[in-house]
Design an enzyme around this catalytic site. Structure first.
Site, PDB file in Angstrom:
ATOM      1  N   GLY A 215       7.077   5.160   8.300  1.00 50.49           N
ATOM      2  CA  GLY A 215       6.104   6.713   8.535  1.00 50.49           C
ATOM      3  C   GLY A 215       6.490   7.134   9.751  1.00 50.49           C
ATOM      4  O   GLY A 215       7.517   7.041  10.469  1.00 50.49           O
ATOM      5  N   SER A 216       5.562   7.880  10.367  1.00 55.11           N
ATOM      6  CA  SER A 216       5.379   8.896  11.462  1.00 55.11           C
ATOM      7  C   SER A 216       5.644   7.616  12.713  1.00 55.11           C
ATOM      8  O   SER A 216       4.875   6.591  12.821  1.00 55.11           O
ATOM      9  CB  SER A 216       4.259   9.702  11.578  1.00 55.11           C
ATOM     10  OG  SER A 216       3.172   9.151  11.675  1.00 55.11           O
ATOM     11  N   THR A 217       6.195   8.170  13.698  1.00 52.35           N
ATOM     12  CA  THR A 217       6.076   7.437  14.906  1.00 52.35           C
ATOM     13  C   THR A 217       4.694   7.317  15.399  1.00 52.35           C
ATOM     14  O   THR A 217       4.338   5.849  15.992  1.00 52.35           O
ATOM     15  CB  THR A 217       6.836   8.069  16.032  1.00 52.35           C
ATOM     16  OG1 THR A 217       8.203   8.032  15.438  1.00 52.35           O
ATOM     17  CG2 THR A 217       6.765   7.239  17.440  1.00 52.35           C
TER      18      THR A 217
ATOM     19  N   VAL B 233       1.685   6.961  13.964  1.00 50.01           N
ATOM     20  CA  VAL B 233       1.152   5.868  13.366  1.00 50.01           C
ATOM     21  C   VAL B 233       1.593   4.336  13.354  1.00 50.01           C
ATOM     22  O   VAL B 233       1.036   3.572  13.425  1.00 50.01           O
ATOM     23  CB  VAL B 233       1.123   6.334  11.839  1.00 50.01           C
ATOM     24  CG1 VAL B 233       0.535   5.056  10.942  1.00 50.01           C
ATOM     25  CG2 VAL B 233       0.316   7.640  11.514  1.00 50.01           C
ATOM     26  N   GLY B 234       2.983   4.729  13.655  1.00 48.87           N
ATOM     27  CA  GLY B 234       3.817   3.263  13.960  1.00 48.87           C
ATOM     28  C   GLY B 234       3.148   2.612  15.327  1.00 48.87           C
ATOM     29  O   GLY B 234       3.270   1.543  15.348  1.00 48.87           O
TER      30      GLY B 234
ATOM     31  N   LYS C 161       0.804  -1.086   0.143  1.00 50.89           N
ATOM     32  CA  LYS C 161      -0.042   0.123  -0.040  1.00 50.89           C
ATOM     33  C   LYS C 161       0.959   1.252   0.051  1.00 50.89           C
ATOM     34  O   LYS C 161       1.507   1.464   1.024  1.00 50.89           O
ATOM     35  CB  LYS C 161      -0.892   0.015   1.350  1.00 50.89           C
ATOM     36  CG  LYS C 161      -1.818   1.543   1.300  1.00 50.89           C
ATOM     37  CD  LYS C 161      -2.061   1.734   2.536  1.00 50.89           C
ATOM     38  CE  LYS C 161      -2.112   3.250   2.732  1.00 50.89           C
ATOM     39  NZ  LYS C 161      -1.800   4.263   1.643  1.00 50.89           N
TER      40      LYS C 161
ATOM     41  N   GLU D 262      10.401   1.559  10.195  1.00 49.91           N
ATOM     42  CA  GLU D 262      11.181   2.892  10.350  1.00 49.91           C
ATOM     43  C   GLU D 262      10.248   4.000  10.646  1.00 49.91           C
ATOM     44  O   GLU D 262       9.706   4.422   9.619  1.00 49.91           O
ATOM     45  CB  GLU D 262      11.768   2.957   8.999  1.00 49.91           C
ATOM     46  CG  GLU D 262      13.028   3.989   8.872  1.00 49.91           C
ATOM     47  CD  GLU D 262      13.987   3.986   7.872  1.00 49.91           C
ATOM     48  OE1 GLU D 262      14.534   4.938   7.636  1.00 49.91           O
ATOM     49  OE2 GLU D 262      14.132   2.960   7.127  1.00 49.91           O
TER      50      GLU D 262
ATOM     51  N   GLU E 106       9.561  16.060  15.228  1.00 49.06           N
ATOM     52  CA  GLU E 106       9.898  16.087  14.029  1.00 49.06           C
ATOM     53  C   GLU E 106       9.227  17.072  13.123  1.00 49.06           C
ATOM     54  O   GLU E 106       7.855  16.791  13.001  1.00 49.06           O
ATOM     55  CB  GLU E 106       9.626  14.409  13.588  1.00 49.06           C
ATOM     56  CG  GLU E 106      10.237  14.183  12.084  1.00 49.06           C
ATOM     57  CD  GLU E 106       9.856  12.676  11.752  1.00 49.06           C
ATOM     58  OE1 GLU E 106      10.792  12.286  10.975  1.00 49.06           O
ATOM     59  OE2 GLU E 106       8.956  12.422  11.945  1.00 49.06           O
TER      60      GLU E 106
ATOM     61  N   CYS F  33      13.558  11.420   6.775  1.00 46.60           N
ATOM     62  CA  CYS F  33      13.506  11.256   8.007  1.00 46.60           C
ATOM     63  C   CYS F  33      14.812  11.101   8.696  1.00 46.60           C
ATOM     64  O   CYS F  33      15.089  11.053   9.969  1.00 46.60           O
ATOM     65  CB  CYS F  33      12.570   9.891   8.030  1.00 46.60           C
ATOM     66  SG  CYS F  33      13.427   8.347   6.934  1.00 46.60           S
TER      67      CYS F  33
END
Length: 499
Positions: free
Chosen positions: A241-243, A245-246, A188, A263, A395, A297
């Site tokens: 992606g972002s932390t 969403v991670g 995706k 990551e 960030e 990133c």
């Protein structure tokens, strides 16, 4: 024919893409059409399909069938390598097409897109070699009657969620290694930048990848990404992606104990010691926070500079930043292009306002060409920054640099580690002791000394702390997508347990 030095024109008509499942384009009538406008020009450039839960389920079922019938996992390393090598050549054949689409969707300069496409072809070639290097181990020290084997097997069906900032390059740092391991994939891409991932699916089919091994379902993260994250038949999930969403992906993986490779975010330091070659360090620092308009990133958004050279270094930064070319990404002379979306543009501008309000000193802002009207941000440098300011902790994901001075090596390491993140760090010094003290002391997955954002696929990529889990690229990147199996083989008669 367009040369690499000519400014490109905008396309007359947008490209329209469907889904790619089981080795073919899928009819998508009746599904939502997502329109992507160039962030640099405001012009419609691509149309993609809003995939549904049903589409994800179909793609996962196809990938599961392809894995179980071993049409890919059952091949030799050489056979898998042959497909990856053909894919590399096909990427080069379609490099200009891919680069233009990448620039139109992301807003990054065309020269950068061209470089990333060519580098990606090289990653596929490296992964082809890695496919032939996967191996296990044997134990001949268990006595004459037992022999031990340790083998690696592909983990199964992998869900691959990639971001908008480097859609093709990050795909290339993941996909060929996953394929080298023998896994099948449902990908995706970001709904902002899906085009080149879909073309890559077509390229892999042309290269001989069996049907169903690589499938692409485009759409919103709240739909496609959520289904992939929770899906009980996805064995492993790779997310970049972002932390924030991670963390949701991590929670969703608990349903079937998916293995994860994440990551995530970074607030990466450039540490400049007084003995550094200052001109080179200045150039590297500007590259580090302006590359890809700061939407990188591993870019360095914190400058830790030794106090004795702070004034001189700031002067050099101001002078050099004034020569940076920000503007139309279709112009090969441009070095910094547009911000990817209105939302991201607003976020960056908000942080610049917060920096001023919280007491940081605005040192300088770069200039944007007056001829461009898209989503651009002037590269911005703040001095007199303290570690608790938002611009020093968060960030931002834009071309904003915060300067924090230090006096000793230990203080520099402490400031560098004063963050929830640990993705990368860059050190500028000619003193080997300073360099190694910083390399050992800074908690980050990647460290550069006297260079930044460089290197190839040979070394692993990943983060410490809240910057992620697992490693991509290198032989580590293939092993990440395998399970380890231990086998004990007995010889001769068994000693009875029950007499």
């Amino acid at each position: 024919m367009t040369t690499n030095t000519q400014k490109l024109s905008l396309p007359e008509n947008p490209r329209h893409f469907g889904l790619y499942i089981n080795g073919r384009w899928v009819e998508t009538a009746g599904r939502k059409v997502m329109e992507r406008y160039s962030p640099a020009h405001g012009v419609l450039v691509t149309k993609t399909t809003g995939g549904t839960e049903k589409d994800v389920n179909e793609a996962v079922a196809v990938a599961r069938k392809a894995f179980e019938n071993r049409s890919w996992a059952g091949l030799s390393g050489q056979q898998r390598a042959d497909v990856l090598l053909k894919a590399a050549n096909l990427i080069r054949d379609r490099a200009e097409e891919l680069a233009v689409l990448e620039t139109l969707e992301t807003g990054k300069p065309i020269t950068q897109s061209r470089g990333e496409i060519q580098a990606s072809a090289g990653i596929y070639e490296y992964a082809a070699g890695a496919a032939r290097m996967l191996h296990g181990d044997s134990f001949n020290n268990l006595g004459d009657n037992v022999f031990g084997l340790v083998t690696r097997e592909p983990i199964g069906v992998v869900g691959l969620i990639t971001p908008w900032n480097f859609p093709f390059f990050i795909l290339s740092e993941r996909l060929p290694f996953i394929l080298a391991s023998g896994c099948t994939v449902v990908a995706k891409p970001s709904d902002l930048t899906s085009a080149t991932t879909l073309i890559m699916a077509e390229i892999l089919t042309q290269a001989g990848l069996p049907d169903g091994v690589f499938n692409v379902v485009t759409g919103a993260g709240s739909v496609v990404g959520e289904v992939l994250s929770h899906h009980p038949d996805i064995d492993m999930l790779s997310f970049t992606g972002s932390t924030s969403v991670g963390k949701r992906v991590l929670a969703a993986s608990a349903g079937n104990f998916k293995k994860l490779s994440l990551e995530l975010g970074g607030k990466n330091p450039h540490v400049v010691f007084a003995d550094a070659r200052l001109e080179e360090a200045v150039d590297g620092v500007i590259f580090g926070f302006c590359f890809n308009a700061g939407q990188c990133c591993v870019g360095g958004s914190r400058l830790l500079v030794e106090k004795s050279i702070q004034a001189e270094f700031e002067h050099l930064l101001i002078e050099k930043l004034g020569r940076l070319r920000v503007g139309d990404p279709l112009d090969p002379e441009t070095q910094v292009g547009a911000i990817v979306s209105d939302k991201q543009h607003e976020t960056i501008c908000d942080y610049i306002e917060r920096g001023t309000k919280q007491g940081a000193r605005l040192l300088t802002q770069g200039t944007v060409s007056a001829t461009v009207k898209g989503l651009f941000v002037q590269p911005t440098i703040f001095s007199d920054v303290t570690s608790e300011m938002d611009i020093a902790t968060d960030e931002i994901f834009g071309p904003v640099l915060s300067i924090l001075p230090f006096e000793t090596v230990n203080e520099a390491i402490t400031i560098a580690n004063t963050t929830i993140y640990g993705l990368s760090a860059t050190i500028w010094t000619q003193n080997l002791s300073h360099a190694m003290d910083a390399v050992r002391g800074i908690r980050a997955g990647r460290v550069w000394v006297n260079t930044t954002i460089s290197g190839g696929p040979e070394l692993p990529a990943g983060g410490f702390k809240q910057s992620g889990i697992g490693r991509e690229t290198g032989i580590y990147g293939v092993e990440e997508y395998t399970e380890i199996k231990a086998t004990h083989i007995a010889f001769g008669p068994r000693t009875p347990w029950v007499s």
